[in-house]
Design a protein around this motif. Structure first.
Motif, PDB file in Angstrom:
ATOM      1  N   ALA A  88       0.821  -1.216   0.000  1.00  0.00           N
ATOM      2  CA  ALA A  88       0.000   0.000   0.000  1.00  0.00           C
ATOM      3  C   ALA A  88       0.854   1.264   0.000  1.00  0.00           C
ATOM      4  O   ALA A  88       0.476   2.278  -0.598  1.00  0.00           O
ATOM      5  CB  ALA A  88      -0.939  -0.001   1.200  1.00  0.00           C
ATOM      6  N   LEU A  89       2.004   1.207   0.654  1.00  0.00           N
ATOM      7  CA  LEU A  89       2.838   2.413   0.822  1.00  0.00           C
ATOM      8  C   LEU A  89       4.162   2.307   0.064  1.00  0.00           C
ATOM      9  O   LEU A  89       5.121   2.983   0.411  1.00  0.00           O
ATOM     10  CB  LEU A  89       3.114   2.662   2.312  1.00  0.00           C
ATOM     11  CG  LEU A  89       1.898   2.852   3.220  1.00  0.00           C
ATOM     12  CD1 LEU A  89       2.350   3.054   4.661  1.00  0.00           C
ATOM     13  CD2 LEU A  89       1.052   4.039   2.756  1.00  0.00           C
ATOM     14  N   LYS A  90       4.195   1.473  -0.972  1.00  0.00           N
ATOM     15  CA  LYS A  90       5.462   1.220  -1.662  1.00  0.00           C
ATOM     16  C   LYS A  90       6.090   2.481  -2.231  1.00  0.00           C
ATOM     17  O   LYS A  90       7.313   2.649  -2.201  1.00  0.00           O
ATOM     18  CB  LYS A  90       5.271   0.173  -2.757  1.00  0.00           C
ATOM     19  CG  LYS A  90       4.284   0.507  -3.843  1.00  0.00           C
ATOM     20  CD  LYS A  90       4.185  -0.642  -4.842  1.00  0.00           C
ATOM     21  CE  LYS A  90       3.249  -0.345  -5.991  1.00  0.00           C
ATOM     22  NZ  LYS A  90       1.851  -0.122  -5.558  1.00  0.00           N
ATOM     23  N   ASP A  91       5.284   3.413  -2.756  1.00  0.00           N
ATOM     24  CA  ASP A  91       5.843   4.641  -3.332  1.00  0.00           C
ATOM     25  C   ASP A  91       6.503   5.499  -2.254  1.00  0.00           C
ATOM     26  O   ASP A  91       7.597   6.051  -2.455  1.00  0.00           O
ATOM     27  CB  ASP A  91       4.745   5.452  -4.034  1.00  0.00           C
ATOM     28  CG  ASP A  91       4.221   4.738  -5.281  1.00  0.00           C
ATOM     29  OD1 ASP A  91       4.976   3.913  -5.850  1.00  0.00           O
ATOM     30  OD2 ASP A  91       3.073   5.004  -5.683  1.00  0.00           O
ATOM     31  N   LEU A  92       5.853   5.627  -1.097  1.00  0.00           N
ATOM     32  CA  LEU A  92       6.420   6.388   0.011  1.00  0.00           C
ATOM     33  C   LEU A  92       7.688   5.734   0.524  1.00  0.00           C
ATOM     34  O   LEU A  92       8.687   6.423   0.809  1.00  0.00           O
ATOM     35  CB  LEU A  92       5.398   6.508   1.140  1.00  0.00           C
ATOM     36  CG  LEU A  92       5.873   7.192   2.431  1.00  0.00           C
ATOM     37  CD1 LEU A  92       6.294   8.625   2.149  1.00  0.00           C
ATOM     38  CD2 LEU A  92       4.785   7.138   3.498  1.00  0.00           C
ATOM     39  N   ILE A  93       7.669   4.412   0.617  1.00  0.00           N
ATOM     40  CA  ILE A  93       8.841   3.681   1.110  1.00  0.00           C
ATOM     41  C   ILE A  93      10.020   3.867   0.173  1.00  0.00           C
ATOM     42  O   ILE A  93      11.153   4.126   0.605  1.00  0.00           O
ATOM     43  CB  ILE A  93       8.508   2.183   1.268  1.00  0.00           C
ATOM     44  CG1 ILE A  93       7.455   1.994   2.366  1.00  0.00           C
ATOM     45  CG2 ILE A  93       9.762   1.382   1.602  1.00  0.00           C
ATOM     46  CD1 ILE A  93       6.871   0.604   2.413  1.00  0.00           C
ATOM     47  N   PHE A  94       9.792   3.750  -1.135  1.00  0.00           N
ATOM     48  CA  PHE A  94      10.870   3.925  -2.103  1.00  0.00           C
ATOM     49  C   PHE A  94      11.434   5.343  -2.062  1.00  0.00           C
ATOM     50  O   PHE A  94      12.637   5.547  -2.236  1.00  0.00           O
ATOM     51  CB  PHE A  94      10.379   3.596  -3.517  1.00  0.00           C
ATOM     52  CG  PHE A  94      10.213   2.124  -3.767  1.00  0.00           C
ATOM     53  CD1 PHE A  94      11.184   1.228  -3.344  1.00  0.00           C
ATOM     54  CD2 PHE A  94       9.099   1.625  -4.426  1.00  0.00           C
ATOM     55  CE1 PHE A  94      11.048  -0.129  -3.568  1.00  0.00           C
ATOM     56  CE2 PHE A  94       8.949   0.269  -4.648  1.00  0.00           C
ATOM     57  CZ  PHE A  94       9.928  -0.612  -4.228  1.00  0.00           C
ATOM     58  N   SER A  95      10.571   6.332  -1.824  1.00  0.00           N
ATOM     59  CA  SER A  95      11.050   7.710  -1.747  1.00  0.00           C
ATOM     60  C   SER A  95      11.939   7.908  -0.517  1.00  0.00           C
ATOM     61  O   SER A  95      12.941   8.621  -0.575  1.00  0.00           O
ATOM     62  CB  SER A  95       9.870   8.692  -1.707  1.00  0.00           C
ATOM     63  OG  SER A  95       9.117   8.545  -0.512  1.00  0.00           O
ATOM     64  N   ILE A 148      10.775   2.218   7.539  1.00  0.00           N
ATOM     65  CA  ILE A 148      11.518   3.470   7.578  1.00  0.00           C
ATOM     66  C   ILE A 148      12.992   3.099   7.599  1.00  0.00           C
ATOM     67  O   ILE A 148      13.451   2.434   8.530  1.00  0.00           O
ATOM     68  CB  ILE A 148      11.175   4.300   8.832  1.00  0.00           C
ATOM     69  CG1 ILE A 148       9.673   4.596   8.884  1.00  0.00           C
ATOM     70  CG2 ILE A 148      11.983   5.588   8.858  1.00  0.00           C
ATOM     71  CD1 ILE A 148       9.233   5.263  10.162  1.00  0.00           C
ATOM     72  N   PRO A 149      13.767   3.495   6.607  1.00  0.00           N
ATOM     73  CA  PRO A 149      15.178   3.088   6.534  1.00  0.00           C
ATOM     74  C   PRO A 149      15.948   3.492   7.786  1.00  0.00           C
ATOM     75  O   PRO A 149      15.837   4.610   8.272  1.00  0.00           O
ATOM     76  CB  PRO A 149      15.696   3.849   5.306  1.00  0.00           C
ATOM     77  CG  PRO A 149      14.486   4.116   4.483  1.00  0.00           C
ATOM     78  CD  PRO A 149      13.363   4.332   5.459  1.00  0.00           C
ATOM     79  N   GLY A 150      16.713   2.557   8.317  1.00  0.00           N
ATOM     80  CA  GLY A 150      17.528   2.832   9.487  1.00  0.00           C
ATOM     81  C   GLY A 150      16.906   2.406  10.795  1.00  0.00           C
ATOM     82  O   GLY A 150      17.579   2.385  11.829  1.00  0.00           O
ATOM     83  N   VAL A 151      15.629   2.040  10.776  1.00  0.00           N
ATOM     84  CA  VAL A 151      14.962   1.644  12.016  1.00  0.00           C
ATOM     85  C   VAL A 151      15.482   0.288  12.499  1.00  0.00           C
ATOM     86  O   VAL A 151      15.695   0.084  13.693  1.00  0.00           O
ATOM     87  CB  VAL A 151      13.435   1.600  11.830  1.00  0.00           C
ATOM     88  CG1 VAL A 151      12.767   0.894  13.005  1.00  0.00           C
ATOM     89  CG2 VAL A 151      12.883   3.016  11.699  1.00  0.00           C
TER      90      VAL A 151
END
Length: 280
Positions: A88-95, A148-151
């Motif tokens: 559902a949130l793939k675009d936000l995650i990729f950004s 969230i990258p880094g979590v």
């Protein structure tokens, strides 16, 4: 990518994948300092060698994977939130994946949480050792924070286990088990899309000409690098898991919290100095 660069990245992957320190942050530093972060093969390599890390869990805990069908049902229950929210949130995650500063900030904030986590959750007299379906689903929701990258997938899922009354050891081990389907899906998808340059439909329909062409496009040197990377990641991850379980049971999370803060601040410092850091 040379063999030695592959070995270094594989060591970093094996050491950090199952520890609550964010493998992404360490890959950013290692690949950027070696000057290979911009290579397309590097991005695919860092995901593909997760297979070696996954295999270490299966080998170390092989008896758990032959217990019952209920074990697999609970694992899938824990993975469902990540699959649904990730889609559902793939675009936000990729950004977010394109922003190294998010990794650094997540490392620091996550480090602060780990410093205090032992005060918030103490091992109970009658702890949950085998999570229920509800426990597994809640832990799966916590794992989604790691989008969230880094979590750190390990950190978020272990904390999720602690909220469900599990001991530090049992929460860590369930986090390892959850990693198998989660990371395997990501690894297979990366190999199909980025290494073989295929569509999922090509594999599902057994499009042999395209599949053969995909394999033929990989050079012998690249196959060698991938093999070495997976073997090293497997061996190092086995050692890291054994160390982590023992250390966590005895000392808790505080040291990992301080370490995360240092790594996050190092990344922020490098960014301030104009070093070109990229997420691989």
């Amino acid at each position: 990518m040379s063999i030695w660069q592959a070995i270094i990245l594989a060591i970093v992957e094996g050491l950090t994948e199952f520890l609550p320190v964010s493998s992404t942050g360490h890959m950013v530093i290692a690949s950027s300092l070696m000057g290979i972060s911009a290579f397309e093969f590097t991005k695919m390599f860092t995901i593909s060698i997760q297979f070696g890390a996954i295999l270490s869990v299966v080998v170390l805990y092989w008896k758990r994977f032959f217990t019952s069908l209920d074990f697999y049902k609970k694992l899938m229950t824990a993975v469902i939130p990540a699959l649904a929210i990730g889609f559902a949130l793939k675009d936000l995650i990729f950004s977010m994946l394109e922003r190294v500063e998010i990794v650094a900030i997540s490392l620091v904030l996550g480090g602060v949480v780990l410093i205090f986590i032992d005060r918030w959750f103490h091992d109970r007299e009658n702890p949950v050792t085998t999570p229920s379906y509800k426990n597994a689903f809640v832990i799966g929701l916590f794992q989604c924070i790691a989008m969230i990258p880094g979590v750190s997938r390990s950190a978020s899922s272990i904390i999720g286990g602690l909220t469900q009354g599990m001991t530090r050891k049992s929460a860590a081990e369930f986090s390892f088990f959850m990693a198998v389907p989660t990371m395997l899906a990501a690894t297979v998808y990366s190999v199909i899309k980025d290494l073989l340059h295929l569509e999922i439909s090509d594999v599902l329909t057994f499009n042999l000409p395209k599949i053969q062409h995909g394999f033929d496009s990989i050079t012998p040197q690249e196959w060698q690098v991938l093999l070495v990377g997976n073997v090293v990641a497997f061996l190092v991850a086995m050692a890291a898991i054994k160390f982590f379980v023992g250390f966590l049971t005895k000392y808790g999370f505080k040291l990992f919290g301080y370490y995360r803060i240092v790594v996050g601040l190092v990344i922020l410092l490098l960014l301030a100095l104009g070093v070109d850091l990229q997420i691989v």
